[in-house]
Design a protein around this motif. Structure first.
Motif, PDB file in Angstrom:
ATOM      1  N   GLN A   1      38.002 -34.421  20.899  1.00 10.82           N
ATOM      2  CA  GLN A   1      38.712 -34.795  19.673  1.00 10.82           C
ATOM      3  C   GLN A   1      39.935 -35.673  19.947  1.00 10.82           C
ATOM      4  O   GLN A   1      40.150 -36.682  19.283  1.00 10.82           O
ATOM      5  N   LEU A   2      40.723 -35.304  20.962  1.00  5.92           N
ATOM      6  CA  LEU A   2      41.981 -36.017  21.192  1.00  5.92           C
ATOM      7  C   LEU A   2      41.796 -37.317  21.970  1.00  5.92           C
ATOM      8  O   LEU A   2      42.758 -38.067  22.156  1.00  5.92           O
ATOM      9  N   ALA A   3      40.566 -37.600  22.393  1.00  9.64           N
ATOM     10  CA  ALA A   3      40.244 -38.922  22.926  1.00  9.64           C
ATOM     11  C   ALA A   3      39.732 -39.841  21.822  1.00  9.64           C
ATOM     12  O   ALA A   3      40.067 -41.030  21.779  1.00  9.64           O
ATOM     13  N   ILE A   4      38.954 -39.281  20.911  1.00 10.08           N
ATOM     14  CA  ILE A   4      38.293 -40.098  19.893  1.00 10.08           C
ATOM     15  C   ILE A   4      39.146 -40.286  18.637  1.00 10.08           C
ATOM     16  O   ILE A   4      39.087 -41.349  17.990  1.00 10.08           O
TER      17      ILE A   4
ATOM     18  N   THR B   1      36.778 -27.727  15.664  1.00  3.38           N
ATOM     19  CA  THR B   1      38.002 -28.317  16.208  1.00  3.38           C
ATOM     20  C   THR B   1      37.802 -29.657  16.906  1.00  3.38           C
ATOM     21  O   THR B   1      38.781 -30.359  17.161  1.00  3.38           O
ATOM     22  N   GLU B   2      36.561 -30.008  17.221  1.00  4.86           N
ATOM     23  CA  GLU B   2      36.356 -31.224  18.024  1.00  4.86           C
ATOM     24  C   GLU B   2      35.483 -32.295  17.353  1.00  4.86           C
ATOM     25  O   GLU B   2      35.652 -33.470  17.624  1.00  4.86           O
ATOM     26  N   ILE B   3      34.542 -31.877  16.515  1.00  2.00           N
ATOM     27  CA  ILE B   3      33.572 -32.840  15.992  1.00  2.00           C
ATOM     28  C   ILE B   3      33.734 -33.085  14.502  1.00  2.00           C
ATOM     29  O   ILE B   3      33.885 -34.235  14.065  1.00  2.00           O
ATOM     30  N   GLY B   4      33.702 -32.026  13.702  1.00  2.00           N
ATOM     31  CA  GLY B   4      33.777 -32.191  12.249  1.00  2.00           C
ATOM     32  C   GLY B   4      35.015 -32.939  11.811  1.00  2.00           C
ATOM     33  O   GLY B   4      34.962 -33.795  10.914  1.00  2.00           O
TER      34      GLY B   4
ATOM     35  N   PHE C   1      49.565 -41.581  23.976  1.00  2.00           N
ATOM     36  CA  PHE C   1      49.460 -40.505  24.960  1.00  2.00           C
ATOM     37  C   PHE C   1      49.548 -39.144  24.291  1.00  2.00           C
ATOM     38  O   PHE C   1      50.427 -38.903  23.455  1.00  2.00           O
ATOM     39  N   THR C   2      48.660 -38.233  24.689  1.00  2.00           N
ATOM     40  CA  THR C   2      48.738 -36.836  24.270  1.00  2.00           C
ATOM     41  C   THR C   2      48.790 -35.974  25.519  1.00  2.00           C
ATOM     42  O   THR C   2      47.939 -36.104  26.411  1.00  2.00           O
ATOM     43  N   GLY C   3      49.792 -35.102  25.594  1.00  2.00           N
ATOM     44  CA  GLY C   3      49.915 -34.250  26.773  1.00  2.00           C
ATOM     45  C   GLY C   3      51.260 -33.550  26.818  1.00  2.00           C
ATOM     46  O   GLY C   3      51.909 -33.354  25.781  1.00  2.00           O
TER      47      GLY C   3
ATOM     48  N   ILE D   1      40.031 -45.907  27.054  1.00  2.00           N
ATOM     49  CA  ILE D   1      40.248 -44.465  26.985  1.00  2.00           C
ATOM     50  C   ILE D   1      40.294 -43.889  28.390  1.00  2.00           C
ATOM     51  O   ILE D   1      39.406 -44.155  29.213  1.00  2.00           O
ATOM     52  N   LYS D   2      41.331 -43.113  28.667  1.00  2.00           N
ATOM     53  CA  LYS D   2      41.421 -42.361  29.925  1.00  2.00           C
ATOM     54  C   LYS D   2      41.295 -40.872  29.576  1.00  2.00           C
ATOM     55  O   LYS D   2      42.256 -40.232  29.167  1.00  2.00           O
ATOM     56  N   PRO D   3      40.086 -40.292  29.724  1.00  2.00           N
ATOM     57  CA  PRO D   3      39.923 -38.865  29.428  1.00  2.00           C
ATOM     58  C   PRO D   3      40.480 -38.015  30.568  1.00  2.00           C
ATOM     59  O   PRO D   3      40.770 -38.519  31.658  1.00  2.00           O
TER      60      PRO D   3
END
Length: 457
Positions: free
Chosen positions: A120-123, A63-66, A187-189, A138-140
């Protein structure tokens, strides 16, 4: 802090004006660097996700890298074509001219990422921003500090801050960033915070993409393949402990399939996430104790069909199924964003439309049916960001479909080419000949007017 942020944005703006980020060869080089950096630091990323959210190596990679590596591969493969100016038709009224659309980066972009898929949702938006030729800040999320630190170190060791930078901090830092004038905000949230982002962006007329959420239904029609439906809903709901913006938020089941579906749903929940199963596999934690409290308040013990347990100190909420839920229950008041799955039953198909329309347009909708007429009924009468027929969540894992919301679930879309398009301004240019100059545009005679009417009407 405000002075440092202002200085950073000015530095990135000046670098963008140098024109270096616009070169296609440069963009490819930077995307390749990003890909290699992710692969090189994979163990650090996995470790951070384990610390922050207790994600297993398998789930974290899935879910985050591939997903990100595939997005970069797709961008590198197609960027030459996507960035090429597009020739368009030219009307007869513009005789002698040629029409083009140029793909222009916006400039300095701001990416505000959430905590549920913190890497994932930052990159993922960054891939689109860099592929389109922008700089990026980027604001993590501060709620996943270990992943935030990995993102900061990865970016700092790969790119100069005049090109890509990470700014860490709490809501006050986000507010300071939003007060500055950047060229694009992604923006994601949550919907509530998204409203504040849009309000801040409006002061500078900054374009935005908002990836929000909502109560995404899974609809089980009378003719559905119940075994497939149960398996795919259980997987889609409880991955990341339900902390997924497109997780099935509630289920609508035809009352004639009630008993069999509940039996299958219970079977797969126990098989993969039951007490014995969780001794052998990792189950993600809830991001913060206050979110455990929020989820616990939604659980009505009298309606719990399975689960219902939680532990605040361990940030654990048990996979929970609730039945005989109605629209007035607390669990139906807002997006759950956790491993609680309420089930409602319907008798007539038209009830589905009425129930779903009682809430704002969801980010996702999942329909299980073998009937084309049922498919047409739901897809043509309900508005939602995106979804699946006979599956859950998988629509967001393809670079060939846009992912985004509608109404209160968001605006704009990304993934694959749509990421490139999101961070690109299409600049229209008409190139006109100087070999001749038609006099009709300058004349105000009756003859010229008649000619114009014939041409345009």
């Amino acid at each position: 802090m405000k002075d440092a942020i202002h200085s950073l944005i000015h530095k990135q703006k000046q670098y963008y004006y140098s024109g270096e980020t616009k070169e296609i060869s440069f963009r490819k080089e930077q995307l390749t660097k990003l890909k290699e950096a992710i692969k090189h630091r994979e163990s650090d990323i996995l470790d951070a996700l384990k610390k922050d959210l207790n994600k297993s190596e398998y789930e974290a990679y899935l879910t985050e890298i591939g997903f990100l590596l595939n997005e970069i591969k797709d961008m590198l493969k197609n960027i030459d074509y996507w960035a090429t100016p597009r020739k368009e038709k030219t009307p007869f009224t513009h005789f002698g001219g040629k029409s083009y659309v140029y793909k222009e980066p916006y400039g300095v972009t701001l990416i505000v990422a959430p905590w549920n898929y913190p890497f994932q949702l930052a990159i993922a938006p960054l891939i689109g921003a860099l592929g389109a030729g922008n700089t990026a800040i980027i604001k993590p999320s501060e709620f996943t500090p270990n992943t935030s630190m990995v993102i900061r170190d990865l970016i700092a060791s790969t790119f100069p801050e005049k090109y890509v930078a990470v700014v860490e901090g709490d809501a006050e830092v986000s507010k300071a960033l939003l007060e500055e004038k950047v060229d694009y905000i992604f923006f994601t949230g949550s919907t509530q915070v998204g409203q504040k982002v849009m309000e801040a962006a409006s002061k500078h007329l900054t374009p935005v993409t908002l990836e929000l959420g909502g109560k995404s239904p899974a609809i089980i029609m009378e003719d559905a393949n119940l075994k497939i439906a149960a398996k795919r809903i259980v997987w889609g709901k409880f991955i990341n402990a339900g902390q997924t913006c497109v997780a099935p938020d509630y289920i609508l089941v035809h009352e004639k399939r009630r008993r069999k579906f509940l039996k299958l749903l219970l079977h797969y929940t126990k098989k993969w996430f039951g007490e014995e199963a969780l001794k052998k596999r990792t189950f993600p934690t809830i991001v913060h104790e206050k979110h455990v409290d929020r989820l616990a308040s939604m659980i009505d013990d009298e309606k719990v069909f399975y689960g219902g347990g939680y532990n605040r100190e361990r940030r654990f909420v048990e996979p929970t199924i609730m039945i005989d839920v109605n629209m007035d229950d607390e669990v139906m008041a807002e997006e759950i964003f956790g491993p609680i799955l309420p089930i409602l039953f319907f008798k007539y198909d038209y009830e589905i439309i009425d129930i779903v329309r009682q809430r704002p347009n969801p980010l996702a909708l999942y329909l299980f049916t073998e009937n084309k007429e049922n498919e047409k009924l739901i897809l043509s009468n309900l508005s939602f960001g995106g979804g699946c027929v006979n599956d859950t969540i998988m629509h967001l894992a393809t670079p060939y479909l846009p992912f985004g919301g509608v109404g209160e679930s968001g605006m704009g879309a990304y993934h694959g080419k749509f990421s490139f398009d999101t961070f690109t301004h299409e600049k229209s240019v008409l190139k006109q000949t100087t070999s001749f100059d038609l006099p009709i545009r300058y004349s105000q005679s009756d003859t010229s007017l008649k000619t114009l009417r014939k041409m345009w009407e």
